[in-house]
Design a protein around this motif. Structure first.
Motif, PDB file in Angstrom:
ATOM      1  N   UNK A 106       0.751  -1.106  -0.030  1.00 52.86           N
ATOM      2  CA  UNK A 106      -0.018  -0.034  -0.004  1.00 52.86           C
ATOM      3  C   UNK A 106       0.954   1.119  -0.210  1.00 52.86           C
ATOM      4  N   UNK A 107       1.846   1.361   0.920  1.00 49.94           N
ATOM      5  CA  UNK A 107       3.005   2.470   0.774  1.00 49.94           C
ATOM      6  C   UNK A 107       3.463   2.615  -0.702  1.00 49.94           C
ATOM      7  N   UNK A 108       3.949   1.521  -1.230  1.00 55.90           N
ATOM      8  CA  UNK A 108       4.345   1.489  -2.431  1.00 55.90           C
ATOM      9  C   UNK A 108       3.415   2.092  -3.720  1.00 55.90           C
ATOM     10  N   UNK A 109       2.274   1.590  -3.498  1.00 50.32           N
ATOM     11  CA  UNK A 109       1.355   1.887  -4.452  1.00 50.32           C
ATOM     12  C   UNK A 109       0.952   3.576  -4.466  1.00 50.32           C
ATOM     13  N   UNK A 110       0.836   3.886  -3.083  1.00 47.34           N
ATOM     14  CA  UNK A 110       0.277   5.217  -3.050  1.00 47.34           C
ATOM     15  C   UNK A 110       1.498   6.189  -3.265  1.00 47.34           C
ATOM     16  N   UNK A 111       2.894   5.842  -3.187  1.00 47.78           N
ATOM     17  CA  UNK A 111       3.801   6.680  -3.553  1.00 47.78           C
ATOM     18  C   UNK A 111       3.781   6.845  -5.002  1.00 47.78           C
ATOM     19  N   UNK A 112       3.580   5.558  -5.899  1.00 46.19           N
ATOM     20  CA  UNK A 112       3.679   5.668  -7.151  1.00 46.19           C
ATOM     21  C   UNK A 112       2.434   6.441  -7.979  1.00 46.19           C
ATOM     22  N   UNK A 113       1.375   6.532  -7.179  1.00 45.88           N
ATOM     23  CA  UNK A 113       0.478   7.411  -7.486  1.00 45.88           C
ATOM     24  C   UNK A 113       0.564   8.701  -7.255  1.00 45.88           C
ATOM     25  N   UNK A 114       1.316   8.934  -6.123  1.00 46.22           N
ATOM     26  CA  UNK A 114       1.361  10.404  -5.835  1.00 46.22           C
ATOM     27  C   UNK A 114       2.669  11.065  -6.745  1.00 46.22           C
ATOM     28  N   UNK A 115       3.393  10.205  -7.342  1.00 49.25           N
ATOM     29  CA  UNK A 115       4.594  10.699  -8.439  1.00 49.25           C
ATOM     30  C   UNK A 115       3.770  10.637  -9.782  1.00 49.25           C
ATOM     31  N   UNK A 116       3.033   9.820  -9.998  1.00 49.06           N
ATOM     32  CA  UNK A 116       2.179   9.901 -11.231  1.00 49.06           C
ATOM     33  C   UNK A 116       1.435  11.245 -11.389  1.00 49.06           C
ATOM     34  N   UNK A 117       0.758  11.773 -10.482  1.00 54.05           N
ATOM     35  CA  UNK A 117       0.135  13.004 -10.300  1.00 54.05           C
ATOM     36  C   UNK A 117       1.325  14.007 -10.577  1.00 54.05           C
ATOM     37  N   UNK A 118       2.246  13.961  -9.824  1.00 54.70           N
ATOM     38  CA  UNK A 118       3.297  14.943  -9.923  1.00 54.70           C
ATOM     39  C   UNK A 118       4.006  15.197 -11.226  1.00 54.70           C
ATOM     40  N   UNK A 119       4.306  13.944 -11.675  1.00 57.48           N
ATOM     41  CA  UNK A 119       4.668  14.121 -13.105  1.00 57.48           C
ATOM     42  C   UNK A 119       3.782  14.720 -14.097  1.00 57.48           C
ATOM     43  N   UNK A 120       2.452  14.361 -13.880  1.00 51.52           N
ATOM     44  CA  UNK A 120       1.552  14.807 -14.776  1.00 51.52           C
ATOM     45  C   UNK A 120       1.348  16.393 -14.853  1.00 51.52           C
TER      46      UNK A 120
END
Length: 171
Positions: A106-120
């Motif tokens: 869950x920590x890894x998934x939430x981090x990847x989602x935050x990074x995806x929004x940041x990159x966008x």
């Protein structure tokens, strides 16, 4: 005898006149016109909450998996707001997950989602130096859903799957 009758009438008239004058003196003055109101300033800080279910497929961190045009339009509007020329101090993108799965996943998934929004947001003009991304996993739930199981649990926990964008502006 006329004189005696007049005295009370004249006295009453004087008292009435004094009372009326006193009443006028205690009436508040009309309010002074207010100066022209300044244009409302935008907030110096705010939090934008985005549904992860609207942006990502269940268990996914790719914006293309489930992001409908509405969710991407919401991100585009946010990017436009963040690159509008105001002195941006910081943008913190924080990913959250539900409790389904292991804490590590869950920590890894939430981090990847935050990074995806940041990159966008960066791809659309938000300053790279001012934006961070972090995942919090399932440690800050909005709902608990203790009684639900299976699909009902997944649906009930949807508010926990979110990405928050905390924005603050400088002077």
């Amino acid at each position: 005898m006329n004189r005696i009758v007049r005295a009370p009438v004249v006295g009453l008239a004087a008292v009435a006149f004094t009372l009326l004058l006193g009443a006028c003196a205690t009436t508040p003055p009309p309010p002074s016109p207010e100066p022209a109101a300044e244009a409302a300033l935008p907030p110096r800080a705010y939090i934008e909450k985005l549904s992860a279910d609207g942006l990502f497929g269940f268990g996914s961190a790719s914006l293309g998996d489930a992001a409908g045009t509405g969710a991407l339009a919401e991100l585009d509007a946010l990017a436009a707001k963040l690159s509008d020329g105001r002195s941006l101090r910081a943008v913190h993108v924080i990913g959250h997950s539900d409790r389904i799965g292991s804490d590590r996943a869950n920590l890894a998934l939430s981090t990847r989602r935050a990074e995806a929004v940041r990159d966008y947001l960066v791809e659309r003009g938000v300053t790279t130096e001012r934006i961070t991304a972090v995942g919090r996993g399932s440690v800050e739930p909005v709902v608990e859903c203790a009684e639900e199981r299976g699909d009902a649990l997944v649906e009930c926990l949807a508010p926990n799957r979110r990405v928050e964008v905390r924005v603050s502006y400088g002077d």
